[in-house]
Design an enzyme around this catalytic site. Structure first.
Site, PDB file in Angstrom:
ATOM      1  N   SER A  47     -74.896   7.116  -9.152  1.00 34.22           N
ATOM      2  CA  SER A  47     -75.472   8.160  -9.997  1.00 34.22           C
ATOM      3  C   SER A  47     -74.542   9.361 -10.075  1.00 34.22           C
ATOM      4  O   SER A  47     -74.812  10.306 -10.809  1.00 34.22           O
ATOM      5  CB  SER A  47     -76.834   8.576  -9.462  1.00 34.22           C
ATOM      6  OG  SER A  47     -76.733   8.906  -8.101  1.00 34.22           O
TER       7      SER A  47
ATOM      8  N   ASN B 149     -77.796  13.610 -14.422  1.00 35.86           N
ATOM      9  CA  ASN B 149     -77.813  14.277 -13.123  1.00 35.86           C
ATOM     10  C   ASN B 149     -76.979  15.546 -13.123  1.00 35.86           C
ATOM     11  O   ASN B 149     -77.335  16.538 -12.492  1.00 35.86           O
ATOM     12  CB  ASN B 149     -77.341  13.314 -12.024  1.00 35.86           C
ATOM     13  CG  ASN B 149     -78.469  12.375 -11.602  1.00 35.86           C
ATOM     14  OD1 ASN B 149     -79.632  12.608 -11.929  1.00 35.86           O
ATOM     15  ND2 ASN B 149     -78.133  11.317 -10.906  1.00 35.86           N
TER      16      ASN B 149
ATOM     17  N   GLU C 114     -77.612   4.850 -18.333  1.00 31.63           N
ATOM     18  CA  GLU C 114     -76.356   5.528 -18.697  1.00 31.63           C
ATOM     19  C   GLU C 114     -75.220   4.515 -18.538  1.00 31.63           C
ATOM     20  O   GLU C 114     -75.077   3.903 -17.476  1.00 31.63           O
ATOM     21  CB  GLU C 114     -76.104   6.737 -17.792  1.00 31.63           C
ATOM     22  CG  GLU C 114     -76.931   7.957 -18.176  1.00 31.63           C
ATOM     23  CD  GLU C 114     -76.671   9.159 -17.267  1.00 31.63           C
ATOM     24  OE1 GLU C 114     -76.717  10.282 -17.761  1.00 31.63           O
ATOM     25  OE2 GLU C 114     -76.434   8.968 -16.060  1.00 31.63           O
TER      26      GLU C 114
ATOM     27  N   HIS D 170     -75.783   3.055 -14.909  1.00 30.38           N
ATOM     28  CA  HIS D 170     -76.655   3.889 -14.085  1.00 30.38           C
ATOM     29  C   HIS D 170     -78.109   3.722 -14.524  1.00 30.38           C
ATOM     30  O   HIS D 170     -78.526   4.245 -15.554  1.00 30.38           O
ATOM     31  CB  HIS D 170     -76.213   5.365 -14.189  1.00 30.38           C
ATOM     32  CG  HIS D 170     -77.079   6.287 -13.406  1.00 30.38           C
ATOM     33  ND1 HIS D 170     -77.333   7.573 -13.778  1.00 30.38           N
ATOM     34  CD2 HIS D 170     -77.762   6.097 -12.241  1.00 30.38           C
ATOM     35  CE1 HIS D 170     -78.139   8.133 -12.894  1.00 30.38           C
ATOM     36  NE2 HIS D 170     -78.413   7.258 -11.963  1.00 30.38           N
TER      37      HIS D 170
END
Ligand code: 3H9
Length: 744
Positions: free
Chosen positions: A440, A511, A473, A461
């Site tokens: 991540s 993130n 992702e 991800h």
């Protein structure tokens, strides 16, 4: 007077103009690729075609069918962005022409039949469909209501309660269920058009829902219909928090219950017009198109061959994705198991590998338990669960990965560990196999460097729980090839995920942005605002949970680990997070984190404010010399949301994110950003970039350089523009793998 469209003959094929079936049945095929959308231009010609059939004495009945593998995707959503042109013909005019004719009309449906397409079918005397067809009125998902008679005809056909449920859900429903509901008259195994022609030849008695048949179908007794409507208002979200269209839709059904047909139609049209201009619908339409842009990748981001001075792959259009017939997952923890379930759900056989038998056994139990749970809930049959179970191989023998077309590693978030896994996979997996990391945050290039196939290395991800969360992702490294990316997007489709491309930067898109959001949440708590208040403000904005409850859900230990990876830029001016982790307050999983949890309250998932944590923040803030401040709800909202927006602008500038729409999709599908607000970048445009910029400058002065506005934000603010109208690509010159050579 219907305006002529001179280009129609070139644009639309012959079939649109109708063909004569034998014995006076005219087949009119909707043919407006790709989805037979009923645009103004197309409706003008359709109207002409229908009226010609009505005027032709040799035509005794009319059959509607669809080309391009479907019936129709409904009205053209692009048309809603402009004012109705003078003299434009809409789907409503087409339907009215059908309704006013005395000839029978039959809808012969094969494939998808949605929105205005279904409303056209509802105006016909008969509707028949093939079993593969899916029918729905999905307007609610665009913040609209069925505006071409659907809200009036459907309740008259199947009753107020069933009609409301169908329209409020907005799903595309399989034909067999639609038949049960009474919307379809017949399911046809063979050629649906042939069957419609033979039905038409029988000249069926008229079965039309119109002004002539004004009563409502009795799924509930007539007297109870107003009660159904009143109850429905209570069951949908409040108007200001994502429920605007739902309440209007219920109002329209109320009109169907209470008013004569013609009045109901007029009410529906007025409500539709109100919705089409609403902020919520604009935001949802933005997301609809943003979602369809996701896999359109400009060649400029592809690997750059510096020796040749040109892109390594110069034609993305011609790149064919590899077939992923089977997959592998390394790491049998929660994430790995979730990813394996996702592959199994899509019908892709998968091998899940871990180093020890204990972990493998635990994964087997978790996965099988999940399938059994789905059986209990009625989402899977026993047989489907068994088949899914059979498609997953659990093993500690890595050599079983040798034939995998794609392997996703989901081991501990540590670069050295991951590099070791990649080196090992490179030696085991066939040379053409793709190797992906579910990291991540970590550097995909560093992992690719541990292999001899960097062009086949990428990030995939997934979000927790991987089998449920819709976001994926796709992370491109410097060397990731166009074919690898094309394959990743194809996998995204197979797995039914919203796949968004990200550059290889710490935290990728989602993130990276959420770190800034959390930084501000933390900052507010350090300045004396209770975590419960911060969360309440964000919930009132429309998030399903606030930042502190979200941290508790993902685990404070994970948060601390990421903070350490981030180094200096990590959240917090105090060590509150460390202390909570030391106290084993790890979040929901340990029944205490920023909040307390109690099994008796909301099944242990409901956060309960904990004064101990508030005191800890106060105590540590005092030590760090942070003065308490009184803040307004507005400041809480602005600090959290503008932190997202500013970071989003940086990511665009750095070409980590390709488009504002990509960022919006990440936040709506990965982080619970309220869809009716369109995502953070859309929301920024709605607030006004100049206003956002001005506040960010104030925050920079008050709180420091972490608030420095991005160059892109500054430029858009100074030009008085919007994110939506400014493209990054025409202004930035890109370097390989996500960097930007100049921000000029
Ligand atoms: C409505 O009907 C209102 C009425 O009540 C009456 C009002 C008065 N319009 O999704 P895909 C484009 S509201 C314009 O990748 P799939 C899409 O943008 C409408 N364009 O394909 C894409 O373009 P591009 C209610 C549309 O096979 C291309 O078609 N209807 C529309 O995965 C392919 O789309 C809906 O909400 C449209 N209506 O799925 C249905 N639909 O290639 C919305 C698609 O340039 N549509 N496009 O990127 C869908 O659910 C899916 O697109 C569908 C096909 C299932 C049809």
């Amino acid at each position: 007077m219907i305006p002529a469209d001179p280009s129609f003959d070139e644009v639309y094929p012959e079939s649109s103009r109708g063909t004569q079936g034998d014995k006076g049945v005219r087949v009119i095929t909707l043919d407006n690729p790709p989805v037979n959308a009923l645009s103004f231009a197309y409706c003008a010609k359709l109207y002409e075609t229908i009226e010609a059939a009505h005027a032709d004495d040799s035509v005794e009945a009319i059959v509607f069918s669809g080309a391009n593998g479907l019936f129709s995707g409904g009205a053209d959503v692009n048309d809603f962005n402009s004012e109705l042109p003078a003299g434009a013909v809409t789907i409503r005019d087409v339907i009215r022409a059908v309704e006013l004719s005395i000839k029978p009309h039959i809808a012969a449906i094969d494939g998808v039949c949605l929105g205005g397409g279904l409303e056209l079918a509802l105006a016909c005397d008969y509707r028949i469909a093939t079993p593969r067809s899916k029918l729905g009125l999905p307007e609610i998902r665009l913040g609209l209501l069925p505006g071409a008679g659907g809200t009036q005809r459907l309740p008259r056909l199947i009753g107020a309660r069933a009609g409301l449920e169908f329209m409020l859900k907005g799903s595309a429903v399989p034909a067999a269920r639609v038949l049960e509901l009474g919307i379809l008259d017949e399911l046809v195994e063979g050629d649906v058009v042939e069957r419609a022609i033979s039905l038409a030849k029988e000249i069926p008695p008229k079965r039309r829902i119109s002004a002539l048949e004004a009563t409502i179908a009795p799924d509930v007794p007539m007297q109870a219909a107003p009660f159904v409507v009143a109850q429905a208002h209570k069951m949908v979200p409040p108007e200001e928090n994502g429920g605007f269209a739902a309440h209007k839709l219920i109002d329209a059904v109320q009109a169907a219950v209470e008013l004569p047909f013609a009045f109901g139609i007029a009410r529906e049209a007025r409500l539709f017009d109100e919705l089409v201009r609403s902020k919520a619908s604009l935001a949802l339409r933005h997301l609809f198109f943003a979602e369809r842009e996701l896999d359109k990748i400009p060649p400029v981001i592809l690997p750059f061959d510096s020796a040749q001075g040109r892109l390594a792959q110069d034609d993305t259009e011609s790149v064919q994705p590899l077939t992923v017939g089977n997959a592998g997952v390394v790491g049998a923890g929660t994430m790995g198991s979730g990813i394996a379930i996702t592959f199994a759900q899509s019908g892709t056989p998968v091998v899940i590998v871990d180093t020890n038998e204990e972990a493998v056994d635990k994964a087997r139990q978790t996965v099988m338990g999940m399938f059994m749970y789905q059986v209990q809930k009625g989402r899977l049959t026993q047989e489907e669960a068994w088949q899914r179970g059979q498609s997953i191989t659990f093993t500690d023998d890595w050599s079983e990965l040798a034939d995998a077309d794609l392997v996703v590693e989901a081991v501990f978030e540590d670069l050295d560990v991951k590099r070791e896994v990649f080196a090992k996979l490179d030696a085991i997996v066939k040379p053409e196999g793709l190797l992906a990391s579910n990291t991540s945050t970590l550097d995909i290039d560093a992992m690719a460097a541990a292999t001899k196939r960097p062009d086949k290395v990428l990030g995939l991800h997934f979000f927790v729980p991987a089998n449920i969360m819709p976001l994926l992702e796709i992370v491109r490294g410097r060397a990731t090839s166009a074919q690898t990316l094309a394959t990743a997007f194809a996998i995204g489709k197979t797995l039914k995920k919203k796949a968004v491309l990200s550059g290889n930067a710490f935290g990728f898109i989602g993130n990276r942005m959420i770190f800034d959001y959390m930084r501000e949440a933390f900052g507010l708590a350090e300045e004396g605002t209770a975590p419960a208040r911060v969360d309440a403000v964000m919930k009132a904005f429309g998030f399903p949970m606030g930042p502190f409850a979200m941290s508790d859900l993902s685990g404070l230990d994970i948060g601390l680990h990421v903070q350490k990876l981030q180094g200096k830029s990590g959240q917090g001016r105090t060590n509150v997070l460390e202390q909570l982790v030391e106290q084993k307050r790890l979040g929901q999983k340990s029944m205490a984190g920023f909040f307390k949890y109690d099994k008796a309250v909301g099944k242990g998932r409901e956060p309960i404010a904990d004064p101990v944590v508030e005191q800890l923040f106060a105590q540590e803030a005092r030590k760090a010399g942070i003065a308490p401040r009184v803040v307004t709800d507005r400041e809480i909202r602005e600090r959290l949301l503008y932190a997202l927006i500013n970071r989003g602008a940086y990511l665009l500038e750095e070409a980590v994110a390709l488009r504002t729409g990509d960022i919006d999709i990440v936040f709506v599908y990965g982080y619970g950003f309220p869809p009716h607000r369109g995502g953070p970048m859309w929301y920024a445009d709605e607030v006004g970039i100049a206003r956002v910029y001005e506040r960010i400058r104030e925050f920079e002065a008050a709180f420091g350089p972490q608030w420095k506005p991005s160059a892109l934000l500054t430029r858009v603010a100074e030009s008085g523009g919007t994110f939506a109208a400014s493209s990054c690509f025409d202004k930035l010159s890109m370097t390989p793998g996500g960097g930007v050579a100049s921000g000029a």
